[in-house]
Design an enzyme around this catalytic site. Structure first.
Site: not given
Ligand code: NAD
Length: 475
Positions: A387, A182
């Protein structure tokens, strides 16, 4: 400063359909519930790019069932045969990388220079790299007969849509798993394009399934009882929810979460080089980088010199049209993310840190934020702890290496860090004491498929990339 003439990449190299279905069992299909659509926009212009389907429980069910049906034959293929598909995918990504780079910049807002020169080459490199492992799993150090886990549910964020997809899908397929992925709701288009790449590569139906939608679709997918493995990249908050929801099940889990990396500049560092690294560390991809060097720690004796050089360099950064090849900083991915960056930056100023941005004209339409630094930041400030995930740098100082290490480690996260010094011994001594999954020395934000990546503490667990990345997909 002199001006560059515009050098726009052509938008017309990629065809975007007005609407997209879900990619299940090798076909694009409409969602079970016809009401389930959402729009994806170009964050640089707010123009609607396409309508995308929301996968509901029935769709997720179908996708997981397709992945399950495909799992038997896919895992039974000799590794060398699976490798051929991965090589083919890698080659097609290379061949179609111009289309994909433009698509990624349109949907995400990142500069074309980065999608073209970083995201796409690295995505292809991941498929090439894991293709190489597919027939050598018995020699990878995970036993004589390493077995796949089965069906992997993979949920990725919006900051590197295509690259995160490659990090997830390449090792899963190489090890004989099938996947349901997804993408993030603000950047679904490159994953849907990838579905077409899978068809072009004649990948057997059901091996890769793409379901689009927001958090609810992600939750339905990771909680689905037919899933054997969950791989999540995103925020720590959602990572925690997922860990709780699958606790007590037989599912295996890897979490790649947030970060608040320290980028440490010692007084013997080559200052101009360090400044390039600082800029790359926090302004690359608009600072939408989990391992961004968002806390700059400068040794007091070179503080003035570094800040002056940094400001001079920041004044040359070009903010604007992501499709212009001269652009350094593109658009913020969404209105929500822009709001979060604004809120935390305002809190930084209210808490007493000093804010500075170079003069820069931001486009009237779309989501934009000028590159910003905060000086006079203390460890108690929220902008030093949370962050921001935007082009905002918090600057702190230190006197001794011990103080730098203590400050660097004073964070709930532990994903990455950077060290700038001329002394090799200093690099080794400091790197050894930093609690971070990746430590860069005299460079920053360098990625390679052969190198494992992952965090400590609230940055998650498990490793992606390298030989280590195979482990997450093997029984
Ligand atoms: P997010 O957690 O809001 O969303 C990430 C994904 O999870 C999206 O596809 C979203 O639709 C999905 N999602 C949201 N709620 C969910 C749930 N309850 N169950 C399952 N899936 C769900 O994060 P974001 O705002 O899209 O991304 C930013 C974050 O990602 C930042 O905190 C960043 O540091 C982190 N990130 C980490 C890495 C790494 O490798 N450590 C890499 C890229 C981004």
């Amino acid at each position: 400063m002199f001006e560059y003439a515009p050098a726009p990449e052509s938008r017309s190299v990629v065809d975007i359909a007005p609407s997209y279905g879900l990619f299940i069992d090798g076909e694009f299909v409409p969602p079970a519930s016809s009401g389930g659509v959402f729009k994806t926009v170009n964050p640089a212009t707010e123009e609607v790019l396409a309508e995308v389907s929301t996968a509901g429980p029935e769709d997720v069910d179908r996708a997981v069932a397709a992945a399950r049906r495909a799992a038997g034959t896919w895992s039974a293929l000799p590794g060398a045969e699976r490798a051929k598909f991965l090589f083919r995918i890698a080659r097609i990504i290379q061949e179609r990388s111009r289309e994909l780079a433009v698509l990624e910049s349109l949907d995400n807002g990142k500069p074309i220079r980065e999608s073209r020169d970083v995201d796409l080459p690295l995505a292809a490199a991941h498929f090439f790299y894991y293709a190489g492992w597919a027939d050598k799993l018995r020699h990878a150090g995970f036993g004589d007969d390493p077995r796949p886990l089965g069906v992997a549910a993979q949920v990725i964020p919006w900051n590197f849509p295509m690259l995160m997809l490659a990090w997830k899908i390449a090792p899963a397929l190489a090890t004989g798993n099938t996947v349901v992925l997804k993408p993030a709701e603000t950047t679904p288009l490159s994953a849907l394009f990838f579905a077409d790449v899978c068809r072009q590569a004649d990948l057997p139906a059901g091996v890769v399934n793409i379901v689009t939608g927001a958090g609810e679709t992600g939750r339905t997918l990771v909680e689905h009882p037919g899933v054997d493995k969950v791989a999540f990249t995103g925020s720590t908050e959602v990572g925690r929810q997922i860990a709780r929801s699958i606790a007590g099940t037989r599912k295996r889990l890897t979490l790649e979460l947030g970060g608040k990396a320290a980028n440490i500049v010692f007084d013997d560092a080559p200052i101009d080089q360090a400044v390039e690294g600082i800029v790359n560390g926090i302004f690359f991809n608009q600072g939408h980088v989990c391992c961004a060097g968002s806390r700059l720690l400068i040794q007091e004796s070179v503080y003035d010199e570094v800040i002056e050089a940094l400001k001079r360099r920041m004044a040359t950064l070009r903010v604007g049209d992501p499709l212009d090849k001269n652009t350094d900083i593109g658009a913020i991915n969404s209105a929500e993310q822009l709001e979060r960056i604004r809120t935390l930056s305002d809190i930084g100023a209210e808490e007493g840190a000093e804010r500075w941005s170079p003069p820069c004209e931001l486009p009237a339409q779309g989501f934009w934020f000028a590159p910003t630094i905060f000086t006079g930041v203390t460890q108690a400030h929220r902008i030093a702890r949370e962050e921001i995930f935007g082009p905002v740098l918090s600057v702190l100082t230190f006197r001794t290496p011990a103080e730098a290490i203590e400050k660097a480690n004073n964070t709930p996260y532990g994903l990455s860090a950077g060290i700038w010094t001329e002394k090799g011994s200093q690099i080794l001594a400091v790197a050894d004491k930093l609690r971070a999954g990746v430590v860069w020395a005299n460079t920053f934000n360098k990625f390679d498929p052969t190198s494992p990546f992952g965090g400590y503490k609230e940055s998650g667990y498990g490793r992606e990339g390298g030989r280590h990345g195979l482990e997450a997909y093997l029984a």
